[in-house]
Design an enzyme around this catalytic site. Structure first.
Site, PDB file in Angstrom:
ATOM      1  N   PHE A 125       1.249   3.489   7.630  1.00 35.13           N
ATOM      2  CA  PHE A 125      -0.035   3.629   8.306  1.00 35.13           C
ATOM      3  C   PHE A 125      -1.132   3.110   7.392  1.00 35.13           C
ATOM      4  O   PHE A 125      -1.288   3.579   6.259  1.00 35.13           O
ATOM      5  CB  PHE A 125      -0.302   5.098   8.648  1.00 35.13           C
ATOM      6  CG  PHE A 125      -1.680   5.356   9.193  1.00 35.13           C
ATOM      7  CD1 PHE A 125      -2.062   4.865  10.434  1.00 35.13           C
ATOM      8  CD2 PHE A 125      -2.604   6.093   8.457  1.00 35.13           C
ATOM      9  CE1 PHE A 125      -3.341   5.095  10.935  1.00 35.13           C
ATOM     10  CE2 PHE A 125      -3.878   6.336   8.955  1.00 35.13           C
ATOM     11  CZ  PHE A 125      -4.245   5.838  10.198  1.00 35.13           C
ATOM     12  N   ILE A 174      -5.122   2.221   6.674  1.00 28.27           N
ATOM     13  CA  ILE A 174      -6.501   2.505   7.037  1.00 28.27           C
ATOM     14  C   ILE A 174      -7.359   2.333   5.789  1.00 28.27           C
ATOM     15  O   ILE A 174      -6.909   2.616   4.685  1.00 28.27           O
ATOM     16  CB  ILE A 174      -6.638   3.937   7.593  1.00 28.27           C
ATOM     17  CG1 ILE A 174      -8.066   4.202   8.089  1.00 28.27           C
ATOM     18  CG2 ILE A 174      -6.252   4.969   6.553  1.00 28.27           C
ATOM     19  CD1 ILE A 174      -8.227   5.530   8.824  1.00 28.27           C
ATOM     20  N   HIS A 216       0.829  -1.208   0.000  1.00 27.85           N
ATOM     21  CA  HIS A 216       0.000   0.000   0.000  1.00 27.85           C
ATOM     22  C   HIS A 216       0.863   1.259   0.000  1.00 27.85           C
ATOM     23  O   HIS A 216       1.853   1.331   0.731  1.00 27.85           O
ATOM     24  CB  HIS A 216      -0.902   0.030   1.240  1.00 27.85           C
ATOM     25  CG  HIS A 216      -1.967  -1.008   1.237  1.00 27.85           C
ATOM     26  ND1 HIS A 216      -3.162  -0.863   0.557  1.00 27.85           N
ATOM     27  CD2 HIS A 216      -2.019  -2.226   1.831  1.00 27.85           C
ATOM     28  CE1 HIS A 216      -3.906  -1.940   0.747  1.00 27.85           C
ATOM     29  NE2 HIS A 216      -3.229  -2.789   1.505  1.00 27.85           N
ATOM     30  N   PRO A 217       0.484   2.249  -0.785  1.00 29.03           N
ATOM     31  CA  PRO A 217       1.134   3.555  -0.670  1.00 29.03           C
ATOM     32  C   PRO A 217       0.660   4.234   0.601  1.00 29.03           C
ATOM     33  O   PRO A 217      -0.403   3.897   1.133  1.00 29.03           O
ATOM     34  CB  PRO A 217       0.639   4.308  -1.905  1.00 29.03           C
ATOM     35  CG  PRO A 217      -0.712   3.721  -2.161  1.00 29.03           C
ATOM     36  CD  PRO A 217      -0.612   2.267  -1.778  1.00 29.03           C
ATOM     37  N   GLU A 259      -9.594   4.651  -3.790  1.00 30.41           N
ATOM     38  CA  GLU A 259      -9.904   4.610  -2.358  1.00 30.41           C
ATOM     39  C   GLU A 259      -9.441   5.873  -1.641  1.00 30.41           C
ATOM     40  O   GLU A 259     -10.010   6.258  -0.616  1.00 30.41           O
ATOM     41  CB  GLU A 259      -9.268   3.362  -1.741  1.00 30.41           C
ATOM     42  CG  GLU A 259      -9.957   2.072  -2.157  1.00 30.41           C
ATOM     43  CD  GLU A 259      -9.046   0.847  -2.113  1.00 30.41           C
ATOM     44  OE1 GLU A 259      -9.486  -0.232  -2.554  1.00 30.41           O
ATOM     45  OE2 GLU A 259      -7.890   0.969  -1.648  1.00 30.41           O
ATOM     46  N   ALA A 276      -9.374   3.787   3.573  1.00 30.14           N
ATOM     47  CA  ALA A 276      -9.559   5.223   3.358  1.00 30.14           C
ATOM     48  C   ALA A 276     -10.786   5.564   2.531  1.00 30.14           C
ATOM     49  O   ALA A 276     -11.095   6.745   2.361  1.00 30.14           O
ATOM     50  CB  ALA A 276      -8.317   5.800   2.678  1.00 30.14           C
TER      51      ALA A 276
END
Length: 334
Positions: free
Chosen positions: A113, A115, A59-60, A82, A117
């Site tokens: 991090f 999440i 993930h970025p 997203e 989004a």
């Protein structure tokens, strides 16, 4: 009708090669629900620590839609979509603040991090990042794993939509389903992440025959006739100089923090302690921040003290709270 997908399709949903291989091996699926059930079982029970980290790395960071580890053009496109709400609501100052907090987070925990989004604004993402930053590494590691499962479910829904199948609830992630997935997993990955030289240090995983923690709770708001959602819950264990806390005696410093959570829309808390076969006997206190939930109520908080005896180590203790702003009741559930 059975729906078949290739391993690369599942890799776009979750960047763990183990996950993609395992779920592709049991495909095709007759329904979206069947695919989600299989995904949860594989992610929580069969993917190890390294697999979790591999998925996180795909993930970025929020605010940057590019990542050198993204597994496919599909996952890159989905990541961009997203994050669209976050990017649309960002300003130069909030993007800079997000960048700085992302950097602090990665330095502390050793991974990006994570999440779900989708639909979240930049201020919402920032607030959640700051809220989670003080977490202990093991807590944050498992929180990130739960967020990855949310993302995986969202992307599985996109796969099914591409086949002309409309998943239930619009394919959106359900908090109730997430809690169920968390409680149902049997293998608990114990981990300790450290920042510094690069890859975090990981402790060996543990497993348990239990399917949920030995101490659980939920809150019902009897004044509204609905679950008590959004209530802070904290679990402590007595470790004072006296064998047990005494009525009328000052007991500050004797309670040792075990875990905390916030009740979901069904009034159920998340995990307040690890899933273990045998709970340590002793005296426990579970506290509810009812004052924050109902500022005009009578109770600034509610605390329930109970004892688990040596003969009860293998039992499950469910301590529900039936609460209104001016009264409360509890009982021992199964």
């Amino acid at each position: 009708m059975e729906l078949g997908f290739e391993e690369k399709d599942f890799l776009a949903c979750c960047g763990s090669t183990t996950f993609a291989r395992e779920i592709a091996a049991i495909a095709p699926f007759v329904s979206f629900e069947q695919a989600v059930e299989a995904a949860r079982d594989i992610w929580f029970n069969k993917v190890d620590v390294n697999g979790w980290l591999e998925a996180f790395a795909a993930h970025p960071q929020i605010g940057d839609t590019k990542s050198g580890n993204q597994k496919s053009e599909t996952s890159a496109r989905w990541s961009k979509g997203e994050q669209s709400t976050a990017l649309a609501t960002a300003t130069d100052s909030t993007l800079q603040e997000l960048f700085e907090w992302n950097s602090r987070y990665r330095k502390k925990f050793g991974f990006v991090f994570l999440i779900c989004a989708s639909g979240r604004s930049t201020p919402e993402v920032l607030a959640e990042l700051k809220k989670r930053y003080p977490n202990r590494p093991i807590i944050e590691f498992e929180t990130a794993a739960q967020e990855q499962m949310k993302i995986t479910e969202l992307r599985l829904a996109k796969l099914f939509t591409g086949k002309g199948i409309s998943p239930p609830v619009g394919g959106e992630y359900s908090a109730t389903q997430a809690t169920k997935a968390e409680e149902d997993r049997v293998n608990i990955i114990g981990a300790h992440l450290t920042a510094g030289s690069g890859a975090p240090a990981i402790k060996a995983s543990q497993s348990s025959v239990r399917t949920r923690p030995p101490i659980t709770t939920h809150v019902l708001d009897v004044s509204r006739g609905s679950p008590g959602a959004g209530i802070e819950v904290q679990l402590e264990m007595w470790k004072g100089t006296q064998p047990r806390p005494l009525f009328g005696k000052l007991d500050s410093g004797g309670w040792i923090f075990q875990g905390s959570s916030i009740t979901d829309k069904d009034g159920r808390s998340g995990r307040l302690m690890s899933i273990v076969d045998n709970v340590d006997p002793g005296i426990y206190r579970i506290s509810f921040n009812t004052g924050k939930y109902s500022p005009n109520g009578f109770f600034p908080y509610v605390a329930i003290v109970f004892e688990i005896r040596e003969s009860q180590r293998s039992e499950h203790f469910h301590v529900p709270l039936l609460f209104s702003p001016f009264s409360f009741t509890t009982y021992r559930g199964s």
